[in-house]
Design an enzyme around this catalytic site. Structure first.
Site, PDB file in Angstrom:
ATOM      1  N   LYS A  17      14.798  35.393  26.922  1.00 14.99           N
ATOM      2  CA  LYS A  17      14.833  36.230  25.715  1.00 14.99           C
ATOM      3  C   LYS A  17      13.623  35.935  24.826  1.00 14.99           C
ATOM      4  O   LYS A  17      13.011  36.854  24.269  1.00 14.99           O
ATOM      5  CB  LYS A  17      16.146  35.990  24.946  1.00 14.99           C
ATOM      6  CG  LYS A  17      17.372  36.539  25.685  1.00 14.99           C
ATOM      7  CD  LYS A  17      18.695  36.094  25.067  1.00 14.99           C
ATOM      8  CE  LYS A  17      19.854  36.495  25.973  1.00 14.99           C
ATOM      9  NZ  LYS A  17      21.171  36.082  25.470  1.00 14.99           N
ATOM     10  N   GLN A  38      24.243  32.348  21.519  1.00 12.33           N
ATOM     11  CA  GLN A  38      24.309  32.265  22.976  1.00 12.33           C
ATOM     12  C   GLN A  38      25.670  31.723  23.407  1.00 12.33           C
ATOM     13  O   GLN A  38      26.112  30.679  22.936  1.00 12.33           O
ATOM     14  CB  GLN A  38      23.161  31.379  23.493  1.00 12.33           C
ATOM     15  CG  GLN A  38      23.026  31.351  24.998  1.00 12.33           C
ATOM     16  CD  GLN A  38      22.690  32.714  25.618  1.00 12.33           C
ATOM     17  OE1 GLN A  38      21.992  33.529  25.012  1.00 12.33           O
ATOM     18  NE2 GLN A  38      23.187  32.965  26.809  1.00 12.33           N
ATOM     19  N   ASP A  68      23.842  41.709  19.963  1.00 13.21           N
ATOM     20  CA  ASP A  68      24.563  41.502  21.221  1.00 13.21           C
ATOM     21  C   ASP A  68      25.661  42.550  21.400  1.00 13.21           C
ATOM     22  O   ASP A  68      26.142  42.772  22.504  1.00 13.21           O
ATOM     23  CB  ASP A  68      25.245  40.115  21.218  1.00 13.21           C
ATOM     24  CG  ASP A  68      24.557  39.115  22.131  1.00 13.21           C
ATOM     25  OD1 ASP A  68      23.926  39.551  23.114  1.00 13.21           O
ATOM     26  OD2 ASP A  68      24.661  37.904  21.850  1.00 13.21           O
TER      27      ASP A  68
HETATM   28  N1  GUN Z   1      26.000  34.565  27.665  1.00 14.22           N
HETATM   29  C1  GUN Z   1      25.937  35.281  28.807  1.00 14.22           C
HETATM   30  N2  GUN Z   1      25.462  36.512  28.539  1.00 14.22           N
HETATM   31  C2  GUN Z   1      25.216  36.558  27.206  1.00 14.22           C
HETATM   32  C3  GUN Z   1      24.707  37.573  26.343  1.00 14.22           C
HETATM   33  O1  GUN Z   1      24.398  38.697  26.731  1.00 14.22           O
HETATM   34  N3  GUN Z   1      24.604  37.201  25.031  1.00 14.22           N
HETATM   35  C4  GUN Z   1      24.956  35.988  24.578  1.00 14.22           C
HETATM   36  N4  GUN Z   1      24.836  35.746  23.284  1.00 14.22           N
HETATM   37  N5  GUN Z   1      25.445  35.040  25.352  1.00 14.22           N
HETATM   38  C5  GUN Z   1      25.565  35.335  26.666  1.00 14.22           C
END
Ligand code: GUN
Length: 265
Positions: free
Chosen positions: A45, A89, A112
């Site tokens: 990211k 996350q 998200d």
């Molecule tokens: N953990 C696994 N996929 C994601 C996601 O798309 N966003 C976040 N914040 N955590 C995750």
């Protein structure tokens, strides 16, 4: 369409758009868990953000942080006018209520798309649908089978496929094998997100079927999807280098939307 090419093209469009903005859009990523998968996702990211001109700040906290302390940190970012988007996350360490944390993120910054009132479509489901549309996959009246019913993927993907006028069936761990095989054999679109390496393998598929593989399992040979590579179908997304890239693209696209929503105020 090859996913890597599609993502590169869409990122270039976002980069051009961002270069015309008055200020640099800002994303904050809160990471508590230090497991290799979370670190890999966060690294991806940050890389995407840097590439297209988004200012991404990582706030990393030790796993010993309490729920109350984490809520306070989220509140600070919620109230920070310079921040357009905030993600926490997942997963979080034991003892911290993930649902509560998701609800604590300001819905206008929740890029998200985890909060029920979020201004944004969840990243993985949005990434999948946008990519299938760009690949000119037909949805109307088609049989879509979603395997897995998680809140992050299965349920929201099923909802979006329904909005695209598919006939949607959601299958899961309690589905009988004979039923699983029946629905898979009749499916035009299969989205699988169960985390069981090469679960799709010897079943019968339509040759015209599209398989979207959201699963990621790790072993000594690397990363593997929920589908064995090379199924006899029309389109199958790879792992790695598949849905993960689409999810990250959606995050960047949601962040650009968050910026624009804010500027529009
Ligand atoms: N953990 C696994 N996929 C994601 C996601 O798309 N966003 C976040 N914040 N955590 C995750």
């Amino acid at each position: 369409m090859i996913i890597k090419d599609y993502v590169r093209e869409r990122k270039n469009v976002l980069k051009d758009e961002i270069s015309s903005f008055e200020r640099t859009p800002k994303l904050v990523i809160i990471q508590v868990n230090d497991d290799p998968a979370s670190c890999a996702y966060v690294k991806g990211k940050l890389k995407d953000a840097a590439e297209i001109g988004i200012n991404a700040e990582l706030l990393k906290f030790p796993v010993t942080i309490t729920q109350e302390e984490l809520l306070k940190e989220i509140e600070k970012v919620n109230n920070d006018e310079s921040v357009d988007g905030l993600i926490v996350q997942m997963p979080l360490p034991k003892g911290i209520d993930e649902e509560l944390i998701k609800l604590s993120v300001n819905p206008t910054k929740d890029v998200d798309g985890f909060h029920p009132l979020s201004s944004f479509v969840p990243c993985t489901p949005k990434g999948i649908i946008d990519y299938l549309k760009a690949s000119e996959v037909n949805f109307v009246g088609k049989n879509a089978v979603v395997i897995g019913r998680s809140n992050i993927v299965g349920k929201p993907v099923a909802k979006l496929l329904l909005q695209e006028h598919c006939n949607v069936t959601v299958l899961h761990s309690r589905t009988k094998e004979e039923d699983m095989n029946f629905y898979i054999a009749h499916a035009d679109i299969i989205v699988i997100a169960i985390g069981k390496m090469h679960f799709l393998d010897k079943q019968t598929f339509k040759k015209s079927a599209v398989v979207v593989d959201v699963g990621i399992s790790r072993d000594e040979n690397g990363l593997h999807g929920d589908a064995r590579p090379g199924l006899d179908v029309a389109l199958q997304t790879p792992v790695p280098g598949g849905v993960g890239l689409l999810t990250r693209l959606s995050l960047m696209s949601n962040l650009v939307l968050a910026y624009k929503n804010k500027i529009g105020k």
